[in-house]
Design a protein around this motif. Structure first.
Motif, PDB file in Angstrom:
ATOM      1  N   ARG A  95     -13.297  47.743   8.745  1.00  0.00           N
ATOM      2  CA  ARG A  95     -14.155  47.017   9.632  1.00  0.00           C
ATOM      3  C   ARG A  95     -14.726  47.958  10.592  1.00  0.00           C
ATOM      4  NH1 ARG A  95     -10.738  42.302   9.370  1.00  0.00           N
ATOM      5  NH2 ARG A  95     -10.126  42.772  11.413  1.00  0.00           N
TER       6      ARG A  95
ATOM      7  N   LYS B  95     -22.960  51.344   9.269  1.00  0.00           N
ATOM      8  CA  LYS B  95     -24.317  50.892   9.529  1.00  0.00           C
ATOM      9  C   LYS B  95     -25.023  51.489  10.551  1.00  0.00           C
ATOM     10  CE  LYS B  95     -22.129  46.243   8.362  1.00  0.00           C
ATOM     11  NZ  LYS B  95     -21.717  44.911   8.841  1.00  0.00           N
TER      12      LYS B  95
ATOM     13  N   GLU C 207     -18.646  49.606  10.226  1.00  0.00           N
ATOM     14  CA  GLU C 207     -19.628  49.479  11.390  1.00  0.00           C
ATOM     15  C   GLU C 207     -20.165  50.874  11.729  1.00  0.00           C
ATOM     16  OE1 GLU C 207     -21.870  47.293  13.780  1.00  0.00           O
ATOM     17  OE2 GLU C 207     -20.235  46.480  12.557  1.00  0.00           O
TER      18      GLU C 207
END
Length: 1084
Positions: free
Chosen positions: A736, A743, A740
């Motif tokens: 995760r 992104k 992130e």
């Protein structure tokens, strides 16, 4: 009906006969196929046996030739010694006719004992004259003649000087400050209450830009600061952080606290030359009104005077400012950015202040990962540091004897139980070899965590191959195909070992940790070349059966005296006194093999002397006595650290952090830890890591927090992860975190290293494929040489090479639709080129053309048809045509690329040399040897010139870092070794084109050698020769002539008339006489 039955029975019989015939033919076919396969197997076996016999015969022949050469060399050396003695007026008598003592020592006429073989005539450290061909792509006896004919004082070198220079400069000296070889740029901020606002503004507004900039170049950036009100609680951590810091910034106004004074004393006064320093002095209020200097408190003024006095080299940068906080923070950022770019990363700045775009290394299609190399350097440094606690002399002597055994010699095995000190022994031995045998080329690899990148066999062999090739400056022909890399390594080793005058030693630590070691390390079983030795270390419990027959050095447990020595040393350093009863208890406890190995004893000593433990010494000893192996002792260490933490939150963070490190691929960085735990302050983190590092649980490698030993990782598994069953949840947390970043378009080397691997471990094929189709992730992996890793991921997803190529091409077309700006189009062209090169390396030539052609079209349209990037695309396309044997097309493209490079950079640029080399190899393939040699000579001349101007080997920053390491080593007392280091520093600064610094260090080397060794020593002649070459390069011919004549005078008296060093001095001096018009002196 009867006729019908008759027909049916006849047909049935006919069908049965046909089936029998068919079965017979089928059996015959199977027999024939089996015979064919057996014949093929016999042929393959015959081929293998024939190659093996040929290799053995070649090694036998080389061995005998080497023995003959050694004998001839010994004969020449003896004759040289005799001539020297006779020249000194000493008459040598035949032993049969002269008096001799009982020991058989020859007695001269003067009655003094004389050893024929004592001492050496000339040290093998590098000289300027031996360094000029460091940048040559072509090297070896076949090119020696053409290189010797090149004009200039640096062009003529001996092979021995060459090998010594390469071995010395490319092998890093151990035991230097961590700040010089860390992958993390650590900015230590010292501030007061009056300048807190500037510090906070700098961190909040500007430091993120520095972090992103460093990430883009593969480094970490970290702000290090301790709040003034709590600094006294972290005295040990502050000292450690100052020692590890890359740059220190001091923010002052009028007053200072005691903790600030302590930090400034440590960083700015005691060791001012260890790192760049920046002083921000606010001399007015925030409205910009100047204040008088008298507002400085006496303690502040005194501190500044001491700082100024310690700054003897005038390296301290001062920002004297009286404006707003925001502007002051911006000034700090500007200065710090310049320091990081120029002094720490070695980037060249344009006049406008921007960073000049760094040219790609002219290394053909070779892909090199500096992080892998950094990891190995740091592993070696740490092992050298730890080895100093133990005496390995008996093992070192045994290793020396085993390595000196006559060839052919199989690999040498260093075995022992886990934690017995195998890595430390190998590091110690490497360190001694580098010091005493500079002509020996040593390639080493230290493996880490079993699932980490350092245990990937393809990456290991690729790195060793590239290191081997770089020492000979020849990288053409290196395949990037994983299977071919493993297959071709023994051939490269055999080919290049024949060109090296000296031994080549390959050392692989913990080779049994490598994935599928027996299958991927088959070359170890084959006969090695005569001058190659291989040393590998293994865990005695997991050593493959086939390797147990090799010559073995087994590490025994420590004896009671060694155990007592290690524990006593730690106690003395920590000011702890054990009672006689406690010493006896420890002695009784440390008697089994599991409780008296090097790691167990070191960890035990650290636990006993743990100053921050809430446990009493007696309780610690009682608990240690219950631990019968290293893992249980590590678990005790984890409990000790947990108990020393003040709050439940701190204990929770420690457990979580160690579990994340355990679940990751290669570790977690400090900056990542601070992002993962927002409530964690830097002082709390560094205090925790300081304790864990002291107990040998974690270490820092390549800027990442990792476990120091596999046993520490296993202890965390057992203590916090239920034996490893809870890895999945922690991997999801890291996934995760990096997703992130993806992104946010933060595709760093960390994202590429961790995210695909974690998704593969979680068996999430869809997300893994999505991460791979982020083209920047795949580009990062490919450009860093993680070729096999990328293929493994695609195989896990279930895609073959062709399907993978289609997926990438479709993804690129989608990405192209979003590209509008010139920058995005440039990125797109780079991605297309990377894909084309990747497919070319895979052997998919037809599919490689389309992306390479598209890259060319984009660059011609978005940039300019004559832009250097267009030449790069043409070069890559030409490479495909060479593979297709369409030599005419390839020649046209290479010439077009060379024309663009000449127009853009001039006719003597390294990119022009690259195209010349490519054309030369192309002509060789077509048997056009005359044209090929002409182009190759032109390329050599260009590379010689660019070598002087640019002076970077792997990378300019690494060369500067090497110089800093050597400067650190010259701070001690006068000695021959220190003078040698000064000489090497002069060479390194010459390679950086910093002739003033080179002259300073070469002069210091000469002066120190004259003091230590005497003015007539041959080492002084070397320093004189180097200074002469330097003056000649600067066209200061009068000074050069005087220095060459002094060199010649010493060498005439000390060396034999036919010694190569004397010949080179004469030749250089003759060339100088000719240049100055003194033809009567130039003629012999």
């Amino acid at each position: 009906m009867g006729i019908q039955r008759l027909l049916q029975s006849g047909f049935g019989g006919f069908q049965s006969a046909l089936q029998k015939t068919y079965q017979k033919i089928l059996r015959e076919k199977e027999s024939a196929l089996e015979a064919k396969y057996q014949a093929m197997e016999r042929a393959a076996t015959f081929e293998h046996d024939r190659d093996k016999v040929k290799r053995q015969f070649k090694i036998f022949r080389e061995t005998k030739e080497k023995e003959i050469q050694d004998l001839l060399r010994a004969k020449r050396d003896l004759e040289s010694k005799l001539q020297q003695l006779q020249a000194q007026g000493i008459q040598i008598y035949d032993p049969a006719d002269s008096d001799s003592d009982d020991n058989g020592t020859t007695v001269t006429t003067a009655g003094t004992q004389c050893e024929y073989w004592s001492g050496g005539v000339l040290g093998s450290e590098p000289s300027l004259g031996s360094m000029m061909q460091l940048q040559q792509t072509h090297r070896g006896p076949e090119f020696a003649h053409s290189l010797i004919d090149v004009e200039g004082p640096f062009a003529n070198v001996s092979r021995d000087d060459w090998d010594a220079a390469v071995a010395s400069l490319l092998q890093v000296s151990p035991r230097v400050s961590q700040a010089l070889w860390s992958n993390t740029i650590r900015c230590y901020l010292i501030y007061t209450q009056e300048t807190r606002a500037e510090m906070q503004t700098f961190i909040q507004t500007h430091s993120l830009r520095l972090q992103r900039f460093c990430e883009g170049l593969g480094h970490f950036y970290l702000n290090v600061s301790f709040p003034e009100e709590k600094a006294a609680l972290y005295a040990a951590e502050r000292r450690q952080e100052i020692e590890r810091s890359s740059v220190c910034v001091l923010l002052l106004k009028s007053s200072v606290s005691s903790c600030v004074v302590e930090d400034v004393e440590e960083a700015f006064v005691k060791t001012p030359d260890s790192r760049p320093l920046l002083l921000y002095l606010r001399t007015g209020d925030r409205k910009g009104e100047k204040e008088e200097v008298s507002t400085l408190s006496p303690s502040t003024r005194d501190l500044l005077e001491r700082v100024n006095k310690a700054d003897k080299s005038a390296k301290l940068k001062v920002v004297d400012y009286a404006g707003s906080v925001e502007d002051g923070a911006a000034l700090i950022f500007t200065q710090l950015e310049r320091i990081i770019k120029q002094e720490l990363l070695g980037l060249e700045l344009e006049e406008s202040g921007g960073v000049e775009e760094r040219e790609e290394e002219d290394s053909g299609d070779m892909l090199w990962d500096l992080h892998d190399e950094q990891e190995q350097i740091e592993a070696f440094q740490q092992a050298c540091s730890a080895a100093s606690r133990f005496s390995f002399q008996k093992y070192v002597d045994q290793l020396n004897d085993m390595v000196a055994a006559p060839p052919p010699t199989p690999p040498l095995l260093v075995s022992g139980a886990p934690g017995s000190g195998k890595s430390l022994l190998l590091a110690k031995w490497i360190e001694l070899q580098q010091k005493h045998s500079p002509n020996t080329l040593i390639l080493y690899h230290f493996t880490g965590h079993p699932l980490s990148t350092s245990t990937d066999p393809v990456l290991i062999i690729k790195r060793l191959t590239v290191k081997l090739l770089q020492h000979f400056w020849s990288i053409s022909g290196l395949s990037m195909d994983p299977s071919k890399i493993l297959e071709e390594f023994p051939r490269w080793l055999e080919r290049l070992s024949a060109r090296h005058h000296g031994n080549i030693i390959i050392i692989i630590d913990s080779i049994d940790q490598i994935q599928n070691a027996e299958r991927h390390m088959k070359w170890l079983i084959d006969p090695l070349p005569a001058n190659v030795r291989v040393l590998v270390s293994v865990n005695v419990e997991t050593c493959p059966q086939a390797w147990r027959l090799w010559p073995t050095l087994h590490l025994d447990p420590l004896n009671p005296r060694e155990v007592k020595s290690v524990i006593s040393t730690e106690c003395v350093n920590s000011d702890i006194k054990l009672t006689k009863d406690q010493e006896k208890k420890l002695e009784r406890h440390c008697r089994s093999a599991a409780t008296c190995n090097a790691l167990y004893i070191t960890l035990l000593a650290r636990l006993i002397t743990q100053s921050r433990s809430s446990w009493t010494l007696e309780r610690t000893l009682q608990q240690c006595a219950l631990c019968q192996d290293t893992i249980s002792l590590y678990r005790l260490g984890l409990k000790v650290v947990l108990d020393s933490l003040g709050t439940d939150q701190e204990k929770h963070i420690m457990k979580e952090l160690l579990c994340l490190v355990c679940a990751s691929h290669n570790g977690i960085s400090e900056s990542e830890a601070l992002e993962l735990f927002p409530d964690l302050s830097f002082p709390a983190l560094t205090s925790l890591l300081h304790n864990l590092e002291r107990l040998l649980i974690i270490t820092y490698t390549c800027g990442l927090i990792r476990f120091q030993h596999p046993q520490a990782c296993e202890a965390v598994n057992q203590e916090f992860l239920d034996g490893g069953k809870c890895h999945g949840s922690y991997r999801e947390k890291i996934i995760r975190f990096f997703s992130e970043q993806l992104k946010q378009d933060r595709v760093t080397w960390r994202v590429a290293d961790e995210l695909p691997w974690l998704l593969q471990q979680q068996e999430d094929q869809s997300k893994l494929q999505m991460s791979l189709l982020n083209l920047f992730v795949s580009q990062n992996l490919y450009k860093r040489g993680h070729f096999s890793e990328l293929l493994t991921y695609w195989q896990f997803v279930g895609k073959d090479k062709c399907s993978m190529a289609t997926e990438y091409f479709d993804s690129l077309k989608e990405f192209e639709k979003t590209c509008e700006s010139e920058q995005s189009m440039s990125q797109l062209a780079n991605l297309y080129e990377t894909l084309g090169c990747f497919l070319k390396d895979l052997g998919l030539l037809s599919q490689a053309v389309a992306p390479l052609q598209r890259s060319l079209e984009i660059r011609e349209t978005a940039l300019d048809p004559d832009h250097p990037s267009v030449a790069q695309s043409l070069h890559q396309l030409a490479g495909v045509y060479v593979h297709w044997r369409k030599f005419g097309n390839a020649e046209q493209l290479y010439k077009q690329a060379m024309e663009i490079c000449e127009n853009a950079y001039g006719p003597e640029h390294s990119t022009v040399a690259r195209e010349l080399d490519s054309l030369s190899l192309l002509y060789q393939k077509q048997n056009k040897y005359e044209q090929a040699e002409k182009l190759r000579k032109r390329s050599v001349k260009i590379r010689q010139k660019t070598a002087r101007q640019k002076g970077h080997m792997y990378d300019f920053a690494l060369l500067k870092r090497r110089a800093l390491q050597l400067e650190e080593l010259t701070l001690g007392k006068d000695s021959a070794d220190c003078a040698k280091t000064l000489n090497e520093l002069g060479v390194l600064y010459y390679l950086q084109n910093n002739l003033d610094a080179a002259k300073m260090f070469l002069t210091r080397s000469l002066e120190m050698r004259q003091r230590v060794l005497g003015p007539d020593h041959t080492d002084c002649a070397q320093s004189l020769n180097n200074l002469a070459a330097l003056h000649s390069e600067r066209k200061e011919y009068e000074s050069a002539e005087e220095l060459y004549e002094r060199t010649l005078d010493i060498r005439k008296r000390a060396l034999a008339p036919d010694h190569p060093s004397l010949a080179y001095t004469l030749k250089h001096l003759a060339m100088l006489y000719k240049r100055r018009g003194k033809l009567e002196k130039a003629v012999p």
